[in-house]
Scaffold this active site. Structure first.
Site, PDB file in Angstrom:
ATOM      1  N   ARG A  13       0.875  -1.184   0.000  1.00  0.00           N
ATOM      2  CA  ARG A  13       0.000   0.000   0.000  1.00  0.00           C
ATOM      3  C   ARG A  13       0.900   1.218   0.000  1.00  0.00           C
ATOM      4  O   ARG A  13       2.124   1.109   0.057  1.00  0.00           O
ATOM      5  CB  ARG A  13      -1.029  -0.022   1.143  1.00  0.00           C
ATOM      6  CG  ARG A  13      -0.676  -0.753   2.401  1.00  0.00           C
ATOM      7  CD  ARG A  13       0.470  -0.170   3.158  1.00  0.00           C
ATOM      8  NE  ARG A  13       0.330   1.256   3.361  1.00  0.00           N
ATOM      9  CZ  ARG A  13       1.318   2.079   3.614  1.00  0.00           C
ATOM     10  NH1 ARG A  13       2.567   1.628   3.682  1.00  0.00           N
ATOM     11  NH2 ARG A  13       1.124   3.371   3.789  1.00  0.00           N
ATOM     12  N   ASP A  72      -2.010  11.177  -1.523  1.00  0.00           N
ATOM     13  CA  ASP A  72      -2.453  10.182  -2.510  1.00  0.00           C
ATOM     14  C   ASP A  72      -2.879  10.825  -3.822  1.00  0.00           C
ATOM     15  O   ASP A  72      -2.799  10.207  -4.874  1.00  0.00           O
ATOM     16  CB  ASP A  72      -3.592   9.343  -1.945  1.00  0.00           C
ATOM     17  CG  ASP A  72      -3.053   8.394  -0.893  1.00  0.00           C
ATOM     18  OD1 ASP A  72      -2.909   8.818   0.270  1.00  0.00           O
ATOM     19  OD2 ASP A  72      -2.713   7.249  -1.249  1.00  0.00           O
TER      20      ASP A  72
HETATM   21  O1  MRU Z   1      -4.353   3.160   2.474  1.00  0.00           O
HETATM   22  P1  MRU Z   1      -2.887   3.368   2.302  1.00  0.00           P
HETATM   23  O2  MRU Z   1      -2.068   2.737   3.373  1.00  0.00           O
HETATM   24  O3  MRU Z   1      -2.416   2.999   0.919  1.00  0.00           O
HETATM   25  O4  MRU Z   1      -2.693   4.945   2.446  1.00  0.00           O
HETATM   26  C1  MRU Z   1      -1.427   5.499   2.337  1.00  0.00           C
HETATM   27  C2  MRU Z   1      -1.395   6.962   2.559  1.00  0.00           C
HETATM   28  O5  MRU Z   1      -2.404   7.595   2.749  1.00  0.00           O
HETATM   29  C3  MRU Z   1      -0.081   7.641   2.440  1.00  0.00           C
HETATM   30  O6  MRU Z   1      -0.015   8.756   3.283  1.00  0.00           O
HETATM   31  C4  MRU Z   1       0.114   8.106   0.988  1.00  0.00           C
HETATM   32  O7  MRU Z   1      -0.150   7.068   0.101  1.00  0.00           O
HETATM   33  C5  MRU Z   1       1.484   8.619   0.743  1.00  0.00           C
HETATM   34  S1  MRU Z   1       2.685   7.320   0.814  1.00  0.00           S
HETATM   35  C6  MRU Z   1       4.187   7.968   0.397  1.00  0.00           C
END
Ligand code: MRU
Length: 352
Positions: free
Chosen positions: A50, A241
């Protein structure tokens, strides 16, 4: 302070992709081996891997595995191309919010469209995926440098979710800034939000910082405001994201709350993200699709063997929120910092 370690969440083996199973961390370090694209798609959906940049890199390798599979299953060149495009669509359907996934798949799609033969396409896809992975680490080091330059010699940095090596191809974005500051000899302590409900902070960020010997305190999300009020937070740095043209930023649920608290307490609030996290096709954050995840993440402990809430409880579980651009002090990218982001500033930054 010790040397920064080279934690990597993935290993490309040529005919398979190894993924460090992030569902199992920090209690055990296990690798999932993907030999086909469907395994990669499921690994993204099921959170084996993730983090916005990491899922982009992994999806690119998924396309390579898929193209290799289709070489023997296709009735010629046109059929092969059509099948690889379906694979790209499958990988694109895994998670909706992080734009890095679509950015990486777009790069792979271009290779497919330009290829002259099945062999050429496969070779070029593999080179492109390796480049995407390598460039991500280089990008993160630059983000780290620009971010660390903003920090004073002593900081207590609050961060949310996991934005480290595990969320990228290596080094990290917001956590990359922490790593770079440590490398510059700054005295940094990290406050790690546990990040309910999926606990990326408690499970993954704490694990990474521990590996590095970087001082940190783990806190529950609801402690952040009080620690700010006590003057115990000097700066907040989080990842992203998807960032809209006006600087509105989608990131892990809870980020918005932190931005409001930061404003109230006059604490700098930074986003650290590669330029591939910008989606210039959308004007503002309301256009960003927010993933709604399973109610089980809220109803059960992460380990799934103990239920927290009464049976019949109704749940909301948006995985991300949007922080308005006017709550952001600056967006730290590999090309420099966009201070007080707005549509004009973002557009100007990308036109340089
Ligand atoms: O649901 P996830 O664990 O994929 O969410 C990840 C995040 O929100 C991070 O802060 C984002 O992807 C930036 S990672 C460099």
């Amino acid at each position: 302070m010790g040397r920064i370690k080279d934690i990597r969440p993935l290993k490309w083996m040529g005919d398979s992709l190894l993924l460090l199973d992030q569902r199992k961390l920090p209690l055990s370090e296990e690798w999932v081996e993907c030999r086909d694209y469907e395994c990669v798609a499921r690994a993204i959906e099921e959170m084996v891997v993730r983090g916005a940049p990491a899922i982009g890199v992994v999806a690119a390798y998924g396309v390579v595995l898929g193209a290799k599979e289709m070489a023997s299953k296709s009735a010629g060149y046109a059929d092969f191309k059509a099948k690889v495009e379906l694979i790209i669509n499958r990988l694109a359907a895994t998670r909706p919010t992080a734009v890095n996934l679509f950015w990486a798949l777009k790069r792979m799609k271009k290779i497919v469209e330009a290829g002259k033969s099945i062999e050429d396409i496969i070779a070029a896809l593999e080179t492109e995926a390796i480049n995407i992975e390598r460039q991500d680490v280089e990008t993160n080091r630059k983000i780290g440098y620009y971010g660390a330059e903003l920090l004073s010699s002593r900081e207590v940095i609050l961060t949310h979710c996991n934005t480290g090596a595990l969320a990228t191809a290596g080094y990290g974005t917001a956590l990359g800034v922490v790593r770079a500051a440590v490398e510059m000899g700054k005295d940094v302590t990290v406050l790690v939000d546990e990040t309910r409900p999926y606990l990326q902070g408690a499970r993954l960020t704490a694990w990474e910082l521990q590996q590095e010997g970087i001082p940190y305190y783990l806190i529950t999300d609801n402690m952040a405001g009080w620690l700010m009020a006590l003057g115990e937070v000097t700066c907040i740095i989080v990842g992203a994201d998807r960032i809209a043209r006006n600087g509105d930023t989608a990131n892990k649920i809870g980020t918005y709350t932190l931005s409001v608290l930061a404003k109230e307490h006059g604490i700098p609030f930074y986003i650290a993200a590669p330029t591939s996290t910008f989606d210039l096709s959308i004007k503002e954050g309301s256009e960003i699709p927010i993933e709604e995840r399973s109610s089980e993440e809220v109803l059960y402990c992460h380990c799934k063997n103990c239920r927290i809430a009464p049976y019949g409880a109704r749940v909301k579980n948006p995985a991300f929120d949007v922080t308005p651009h006017y709550n952001i002090t600056g967006i730290i990218t590999e090309k420099g910092v966009i201070n007080s982001p707005s549509e004009d500033r973002v557009v100007e930054f990308f036109s340089q």
